[in-house]
Enzyme design. Structure first.
Site, PDB file in Angstrom:
ATOM      1  N   ASN A  49       1.711  -5.553 -10.265  1.00  0.00           N
ATOM      2  CA  ASN A  49       0.813  -5.197  -9.164  1.00  0.00           C
ATOM      3  C   ASN A  49      -0.551  -5.807  -9.408  1.00  0.00           C
ATOM      4  O   ASN A  49      -0.977  -5.935 -10.556  1.00  0.00           O
ATOM      5  CB  ASN A  49       0.676  -3.670  -9.080  1.00  0.00           C
ATOM      6  CG  ASN A  49      -0.245  -3.232  -7.945  1.00  0.00           C
ATOM      7  OD1 ASN A  49      -0.155  -3.738  -6.825  1.00  0.00           O
ATOM      8  ND2 ASN A  49      -1.136  -2.294  -8.224  1.00  0.00           N
ATOM      9  N   HIS A  77      -4.518  -5.018  -8.561  1.00  0.00           N
ATOM     10  CA  HIS A  77      -5.365  -3.904  -8.131  1.00  0.00           C
ATOM     11  C   HIS A  77      -6.819  -4.375  -8.139  1.00  0.00           C
ATOM     12  O   HIS A  77      -7.265  -5.003  -9.107  1.00  0.00           O
ATOM     13  CB  HIS A  77      -5.188  -2.718  -9.080  1.00  0.00           C
ATOM     14  CG  HIS A  77      -5.972  -1.521  -8.666  1.00  0.00           C
ATOM     15  ND1 HIS A  77      -5.581  -0.699  -7.626  1.00  0.00           N
ATOM     16  CD2 HIS A  77      -7.149  -1.020  -9.116  1.00  0.00           C
ATOM     17  CE1 HIS A  77      -6.484   0.255  -7.473  1.00  0.00           C
ATOM     18  NE2 HIS A  77      -7.443   0.081  -8.361  1.00  0.00           N
ATOM     19  N   MET A 137       0.803  -1.224   0.000  1.00  0.00           N
ATOM     20  CA  MET A 137       0.000   0.000   0.000  1.00  0.00           C
ATOM     21  C   MET A 137       0.838   1.278   0.000  1.00  0.00           C
ATOM     22  O   MET A 137       0.366   2.326   0.443  1.00  0.00           O
ATOM     23  CB  MET A 137      -0.959  -0.023   1.204  1.00  0.00           C
ATOM     24  CG  MET A 137      -1.910  -1.216   1.212  1.00  0.00           C
ATOM     25  SD  MET A 137      -2.875  -1.437  -0.321  1.00  0.00           S
ATOM     26  CE  MET A 137      -4.130  -0.181  -0.084  1.00  0.00           C
ATOM     27  N   ARG A 138       2.044   1.235  -0.511  1.00  0.00           N
ATOM     28  CA  ARG A 138       2.854   2.454  -0.667  1.00  0.00           C
ATOM     29  C   ARG A 138       2.955   2.807  -2.140  1.00  0.00           C
ATOM     30  O   ARG A 138       3.167   1.911  -2.980  1.00  0.00           O
ATOM     31  CB  ARG A 138       4.291   2.247  -0.148  1.00  0.00           C
ATOM     32  CG  ARG A 138       4.401   1.849   1.297  1.00  0.00           C
ATOM     33  CD  ARG A 138       3.878   2.870   2.266  1.00  0.00           C
ATOM     34  NE  ARG A 138       4.581   4.144   2.252  1.00  0.00           N
ATOM     35  CZ  ARG A 138       4.159   5.233   2.891  1.00  0.00           C
ATOM     36  NH1 ARG A 138       3.020   5.211   3.560  1.00  0.00           N
ATOM     37  NH2 ARG A 138       4.853   6.340   2.854  1.00  0.00           N
TER      38      ARG A 138
HETATM   39  C1  GAR Z   1      -6.144  -7.026  -2.185  1.00  0.00           C
HETATM   40  O1  GAR Z   1      -7.526  -6.900  -2.419  1.00  0.00           O
HETATM   41  C2  GAR Z   1      -5.369  -6.193  -3.187  1.00  0.00           C
HETATM   42  O2  GAR Z   1      -5.934  -6.177  -4.467  1.00  0.00           O
HETATM   43  C3  GAR Z   1      -5.449  -4.839  -2.564  1.00  0.00           C
HETATM   44  O3  GAR Z   1      -5.263  -5.067  -1.186  1.00  0.00           O
HETATM   45  C4  GAR Z   1      -5.740  -6.386  -0.862  1.00  0.00           C
HETATM   46  C5  GAR Z   1      -4.600  -7.123  -0.185  1.00  0.00           C
HETATM   47  O4  GAR Z   1      -5.012  -8.370   0.308  1.00  0.00           O
HETATM   48  N1  GAR Z   1      -4.436  -3.989  -3.098  1.00  0.00           N
HETATM   49  C6  GAR Z   1      -4.582  -2.679  -3.270  1.00  0.00           C
HETATM   50  O5  GAR Z   1      -5.565  -2.066  -2.939  1.00  0.00           O
HETATM   51  C7  GAR Z   1      -3.386  -1.990  -3.898  1.00  0.00           C
HETATM   52  N2  GAR Z   1      -3.632  -0.613  -4.114  1.00  0.00           N
HETATM   53  P1  GAR Z   1      -3.923  -9.480   0.729  1.00  0.00           P
HETATM   54  O6  GAR Z   1      -2.905  -8.797   1.644  1.00  0.00           O
HETATM   55  O7  GAR Z   1      -4.743 -10.499   1.491  1.00  0.00           O
HETATM   56  O8  GAR Z   1      -3.296 -10.007  -0.511  1.00  0.00           O
END
Ligand code: GAR
Length: 195
Positions: free
Chosen positions: A106, A108, A89-90
């Site tokens: 990545n 998303h 998340m950075r």
């Molecule tokens: C996931 O839904 C991913 O797509 C999202 O965070 C979650 C992480 O879950 N990523 C973002 O929003 C990136 N900007 P996880 O730690 O269980 O994989």
């Protein structure tokens, strides 16, 4: 065999889905998991699978560039061919992205180019979208805008909350990301479009 580093900030379910797939005839292997959040759930999951895990706490550095220099130093030791952001998340600076150009993927939680950034599920519901989904893309200097490597779609159901939709999309993420990583590690960057 491609060497894969995975960057996380949270629970690491996508990281685990990638790692679970990287066995047998898979063209890649996990070599490092790095979290910018101390104690992130994914660190324990990585350790349980015997993958070297490290923490580079962004709050310990005076600037984004100093944090990224430490992150690059950690990555340099692992010499990855690919770096998978998995719930990381950075926002990364153009300097970091250039340093690792073409190697960073990545996932998303939206059907990009719709809803880059945060709160993707609430925004999809507010817009009245009939479907939602997730995207794996190459990371470039522009946030959530690099070349699309794969997408998976899920329906939006009556009465959906952002949380319910996020859970449905997350299941699709666990299907999509390993499938895309396999193709990319095999040298295939044509988009994979899953139903
Ligand atoms: C996931 O839904 C991913 O797509 C999202 O965070 C979650 C992480 O879950 N990523 C973002 O929003 C990136 N900007 P996880 O730690 O269980 O994989």
């Amino acid at each position: 065999m491609s060497r894969v580093a995975i960057l996380i900030s949270g629970g690491g379910s996508n990281m685990e889905a990638l790692v679970r797939d990287m066995t047998g005839d898979h063209p890649a292997r996990p070599v490092l998991v790095v979290s910018n959040v101390p104690g992130a759930g994914g660190l324990a999951r990585a350790a349980a699978r015997g993958i070297p895990a490290a923490t580079v706490d962004h709050r310990a550095f005076p600037s984004r560039e100093a944090f990224e220099a430490a992150l690059s130093a950690e990555l340099d030791r692992a010499a990855p061919d690919l770096i998978c952001l998995a719930g990381f998340m950075r926002v990364l600076t153009p300097g970091f992205v250039t340093r690792w150009a073409g190697k960073i993927l990545n996932i998303h939680p939206s059907l990009l180019p719709k809803y880059p950034g945060l709160h993707t599920h609430a925004r999809a519901l507010e817009a009245g979208d009939a479907e939602a989904g997730c995207t794996v893309h190459e990371v470039t200097a522009d946030l959530d805008a690099g070349p699309i490597l794969g997408q998976a779609r899920v329906p939006v159901l009556p009465g959906d909350t952002p949380e319910a939709l996020a859970a449905r999309v997350l299941v699709a993420e666990h299907r999509l990301y390993p499938a895309v990583l396999r193709r990319v590690a095999d040298g295939d960057r044509t988009p994979l479009l899953l139903p």
